[in-house]
Write a protein that holds these residues in place. Structure first.
Motif, PDB file in Angstrom:
ATOM      1  N   MET A  60       6.273  -1.342   0.278  1.00  0.00           N
ATOM      2  CA  MET A  60       4.985  -1.994   0.190  1.00  0.00           C
ATOM      3  C   MET A  60       3.899  -0.942  -0.021  1.00  0.00           C
ATOM      4  O   MET A  60       3.828   0.039   0.712  1.00  0.00           O
ATOM      5  CB  MET A  60       4.720  -2.765   1.482  1.00  0.00           C
ATOM      6  N   ILE A  61       3.098  -1.125  -1.041  1.00  0.00           N
ATOM      7  CA  ILE A  61       1.988  -0.210  -1.323  1.00  0.00           C
ATOM      8  C   ILE A  61       0.831  -0.582  -0.395  1.00  0.00           C
ATOM      9  O   ILE A  61       0.438  -1.739  -0.286  1.00  0.00           O
ATOM     10  CB  ILE A  61       1.550  -0.310  -2.799  1.00  0.00           C
ATOM     11  N   ILE A  62       0.286   0.430   0.257  1.00  0.00           N
ATOM     12  CA  ILE A  62      -0.776   0.234   1.242  1.00  0.00           C
ATOM     13  C   ILE A  62      -2.127   0.559   0.611  1.00  0.00           C
ATOM     14  O   ILE A  62      -2.233   1.477  -0.210  1.00  0.00           O
ATOM     15  CB  ILE A  62      -0.539   1.169   2.441  1.00  0.00           C
ATOM     16  N   GLU A  63      -3.172  -0.153   1.014  1.00  0.00           N
ATOM     17  CA  GLU A  63      -4.534   0.151   0.570  1.00  0.00           C
ATOM     18  C   GLU A  63      -4.812   1.618   0.871  1.00  0.00           C
ATOM     19  O   GLU A  63      -4.464   2.123   1.938  1.00  0.00           O
ATOM     20  CB  GLU A  63      -5.520  -0.775   1.295  1.00  0.00           C
ATOM     21  N   ILE A  64      -5.430   2.316  -0.060  1.00  0.00           N
ATOM     22  CA  ILE A  64      -5.499   3.769  -0.004  1.00  0.00           C
ATOM     23  C   ILE A  64      -6.265   4.305   1.201  1.00  0.00           C
ATOM     24  O   ILE A  64      -5.896   5.323   1.781  1.00  0.00           O
ATOM     25  CB  ILE A  64      -6.033   4.359  -1.337  1.00  0.00           C
ATOM     26  N   ARG A  65      -7.316   3.638   1.613  1.00  0.00           N
ATOM     27  CA  ARG A  65      -8.054   4.135   2.782  1.00  0.00           C
ATOM     28  C   ARG A  65      -7.219   4.020   4.047  1.00  0.00           C
ATOM     29  O   ARG A  65      -7.250   4.909   4.904  1.00  0.00           O
ATOM     30  CB  ARG A  65      -9.388   3.402   2.914  1.00  0.00           C
ATOM     31  N   GLU A  66      -6.444   2.948   4.150  1.00  0.00           N
ATOM     32  CA  GLU A  66      -5.541   2.788   5.292  1.00  0.00           C
ATOM     33  C   GLU A  66      -4.421   3.831   5.230  1.00  0.00           C
ATOM     34  O   GLU A  66      -4.032   4.404   6.245  1.00  0.00           O
ATOM     35  CB  GLU A  66      -4.956   1.368   5.310  1.00  0.00           C
ATOM     36  N   ALA A  67      -3.896   4.073   4.051  1.00  0.00           N
ATOM     37  CA  ALA A  67      -2.848   5.089   3.898  1.00  0.00           C
ATOM     38  C   ALA A  67      -3.371   6.465   4.304  1.00  0.00           C
ATOM     39  O   ALA A  67      -2.683   7.225   4.994  1.00  0.00           O
ATOM     40  CB  ALA A  67      -2.346   5.108   2.454  1.00  0.00           C
ATOM     41  N   TYR A  68      -4.591   6.794   3.875  1.00  0.00           N
ATOM     42  CA  TYR A  68      -5.198   8.081   4.220  1.00  0.00           C
ATOM     43  C   TYR A  68      -5.366   8.211   5.734  1.00  0.00           C
ATOM     44  O   TYR A  68      -5.005   9.224   6.332  1.00  0.00           O
ATOM     45  CB  TYR A  68      -6.539   8.217   3.495  1.00  0.00           C
ATOM     46  N   ARG A  69      -5.876   7.167   6.370  1.00  0.00           N
ATOM     47  CA  ARG A  69      -6.053   7.201   7.822  1.00  0.00           C
ATOM     48  C   ARG A  69      -4.716   7.418   8.530  1.00  0.00           C
ATOM     49  O   ARG A  69      -4.600   8.250   9.426  1.00  0.00           O
ATOM     50  CB  ARG A  69      -6.689   5.900   8.317  1.00  0.00           C
ATOM     51  N   ARG A  70      -3.710   6.688   8.097  1.00  0.00           N
ATOM     52  CA  ARG A  70      -2.404   6.813   8.737  1.00  0.00           C
ATOM     53  C   ARG A  70      -1.802   8.203   8.524  1.00  0.00           C
ATOM     54  O   ARG A  70      -1.191   8.779   9.437  1.00  0.00           O
ATOM     55  CB  ARG A  70      -1.460   5.722   8.225  1.00  0.00           C
ATOM     56  N   ALA A  71      -1.972   8.761   7.339  1.00  0.00           N
ATOM     57  CA  ALA A  71      -1.441  10.100   7.076  1.00  0.00           C
ATOM     58  C   ALA A  71      -2.148  11.138   7.951  1.00  0.00           C
ATOM     59  O   ALA A  71      -1.500  12.035   8.508  1.00  0.00           O
ATOM     60  CB  ALA A  71      -1.585  10.448   5.598  1.00  0.00           C
ATOM     61  N   LEU A  72      -3.461  11.024   8.076  1.00  0.00           N
ATOM     62  CA  LEU A  72      -4.185  11.955   8.950  1.00  0.00           C
ATOM     63  C   LEU A  72      -3.777  11.773  10.412  1.00  0.00           C
ATOM     64  O   LEU A  72      -3.657  12.755  11.155  1.00  0.00           O
ATOM     65  CB  LEU A  72      -5.696  11.783   8.802  1.00  0.00           C
TER      66      LEU A  72
ATOM     67  N   ALA B 103     -15.965   8.401   6.524  1.00  0.00           N
ATOM     68  CA  ALA B 103     -16.571   8.465   5.186  1.00  0.00           C
ATOM     69  C   ALA B 103     -15.749   7.690   4.161  1.00  0.00           C
ATOM     70  O   ALA B 103     -16.304   7.017   3.289  1.00  0.00           O
ATOM     71  CB  ALA B 103     -16.729   9.918   4.747  1.00  0.00           C
ATOM     72  N   SER B 104     -14.434   7.764   4.273  1.00  0.00           N
ATOM     73  CA  SER B 104     -13.587   7.071   3.290  1.00  0.00           C
ATOM     74  C   SER B 104     -13.641   5.557   3.455  1.00  0.00           C
ATOM     75  O   SER B 104     -13.344   4.827   2.516  1.00  0.00           O
ATOM     76  CB  SER B 104     -12.142   7.559   3.379  1.00  0.00           C
ATOM     77  N   CYS B 105     -14.027   5.090   4.623  1.00  0.00           N
ATOM     78  CA  CYS B 105     -14.088   3.649   4.872  1.00  0.00           C
ATOM     79  C   CYS B 105     -15.410   3.024   4.463  1.00  0.00           C
ATOM     80  O   CYS B 105     -15.533   1.794   4.477  1.00  0.00           O
ATOM     81  CB  CYS B 105     -13.808   3.366   6.349  1.00  0.00           C
ATOM     82  N   ALA B 106     -16.382   3.833   4.087  1.00  0.00           N
ATOM     83  CA  ALA B 106     -17.651   3.279   3.624  1.00  0.00           C
ATOM     84  C   ALA B 106     -17.390   2.407   2.400  1.00  0.00           C
ATOM     85  O   ALA B 106     -16.529   2.710   1.571  1.00  0.00           O
ATOM     86  CB  ALA B 106     -18.624   4.402   3.284  1.00  0.00           C
ATOM     87  N   GLU B 107     -18.136   1.323   2.296  1.00  0.00           N
ATOM     88  CA  GLU B 107     -17.908   0.356   1.221  1.00  0.00           C
ATOM     89  C   GLU B 107     -17.940   1.003  -0.165  1.00  0.00           C
ATOM     90  O   GLU B 107     -17.126   0.706  -1.033  1.00  0.00           O
ATOM     91  CB  GLU B 107     -18.942  -0.770   1.296  1.00  0.00           C
ATOM     92  N   GLU B 108     -18.868   1.916  -0.378  1.00  0.00           N
ATOM     93  CA  GLU B 108     -19.029   2.532  -1.697  1.00  0.00           C
ATOM     94  C   GLU B 108     -18.081   3.707  -1.941  1.00  0.00           C
ATOM     95  O   GLU B 108     -18.075   4.280  -3.026  1.00  0.00           O
ATOM     96  CB  GLU B 108     -20.483   2.990  -1.886  1.00  0.00           C
ATOM     97  N   SER B 109     -17.260   4.048  -0.953  1.00  0.00           N
ATOM     98  CA  SER B 109     -16.414   5.242  -1.095  1.00  0.00           C
ATOM     99  C   SER B 109     -15.440   5.160  -2.268  1.00  0.00           C
ATOM    100  O   SER B 109     -15.133   6.177  -2.888  1.00  0.00           O
ATOM    101  CB  SER B 109     -15.645   5.524   0.199  1.00  0.00           C
ATOM    102  N   LEU B 110     -14.940   3.996  -2.584  1.00  0.00           N
ATOM    103  CA  LEU B 110     -13.956   3.865  -3.659  1.00  0.00           C
ATOM    104  C   LEU B 110     -14.573   3.973  -5.049  1.00  0.00           C
ATOM    105  O   LEU B 110     -13.919   4.420  -5.989  1.00  0.00           O
ATOM    106  CB  LEU B 110     -13.202   2.538  -3.538  1.00  0.00           C
ATOM    107  N   THR B 111     -15.815   3.574  -5.179  1.00  0.00           N
ATOM    108  CA  THR B 111     -16.440   3.533  -6.504  1.00  0.00           C
ATOM    109  C   THR B 111     -17.407   4.688  -6.760  1.00  0.00           C
ATOM    110  O   THR B 111     -17.739   4.960  -7.909  1.00  0.00           O
ATOM    111  CB  THR B 111     -17.197   2.209  -6.700  1.00  0.00           C
ATOM    112  N   ARG B 112     -17.856   5.354  -5.727  1.00  0.00           N
ATOM    113  CA  ARG B 112     -18.789   6.459  -5.909  1.00  0.00           C
ATOM    114  C   ARG B 112     -18.115   7.593  -6.670  1.00  0.00           C
ATOM    115  O   ARG B 112     -16.953   7.912  -6.438  1.00  0.00           O
ATOM    116  CB  ARG B 112     -19.270   6.985  -4.561  1.00  0.00           C
TER     117      ARG B 112
END
Length: 189
Positions: A1-13, A92-101
């Motif tokens: 299962m592919i995880i949403e990238i911000r969640e994946a980043y949090r889990r990896a950290l 910072a990665s969870c901010a709404e604009e983080s994916l598009t900025r």
């Protein structure tokens, strides 16, 4: 299962941080699979990346920041330094604009989603590096491995051409997904 990238980043950290808290005093100088990095240098690298993330996701440039995150970032309490930096990066990665900025990286501008994906992949692979260096369980979260492998299939050639990963390593017969991913990142499993 592919995880949403911000969640994946949090889990990896989180996984990397759990290992940081297990490093024994005598293990900080242990070699890692990363050429020229001992455990302390690897953790310092991850703290540096985590400190860069909020700044770059806010639209600042590498040139604006200069060498502010060079040198020893761990001080006398490396786990505390890691925890604080990782928390700021995740926030910072969870901010709404983080994916598009647009993030201004040293090699060019990329969408925030791409930058967060690169941070995630680095954290995941370095989790294995740290586990190997300190003799901890080297099994990575299978969902994170799948998420990283799906992205890296399209990014591997660019990474290899840029010289930021090692050569593809030989695979054993019938390798699992983690072994295939690590080998593609140049790791000898």
């Amino acid at each position: 299962m592919i995880i949403e990238i911000r969640e994946a980043y949090r889990r990896a950290l989180d996984d990397f941080g759990a290992l940081v808290h297990r490093i024994a005093p005598e293990q900080w100088e242990n070699p890692t699979p990363c050429v020229d990095w001992d455990v302390r240098a690897l953790v310092n690298h991850m703290v540096g990346e985590s400190l860069w993330a909020p700044e770059l996701l806010a639209g600042r440039t590498v040139a604006e920041l200069g060498d502010v995150f060079d040198g020893d970032l761990l001080g006398d309490d490396p786990p505390k330094a890691f925890d604080a930096a990782a928390a700021a990066a995740v926030h910072a990665s969870c901010a709404e604009e983080s994916l598009t900025r647009v993030t201004h990286l040293s090699f060019g501008d990329v969408p925030g989603a791409e930058y967060i994906t690169e941070l995630f992949a680095d954290a995941l692979i370095h989790t294995w590096d740290l586990a190997r260096a300190i003799g901890a369980d080297e099994r990575l979260d299978p969902e994170l491995v799948e998420t990283c492998a799906a992205w890296f299939a399209g990014a591997e050639d660019g990474y290899r051409q840029a010289g930021v990963i090692g050569e593809q390593q030989p695979l054993p017969a019938d390798p699992d997904a983690q072994t295939r991913l690590l080998a593609s990142w140049g790791r000898r499993v």
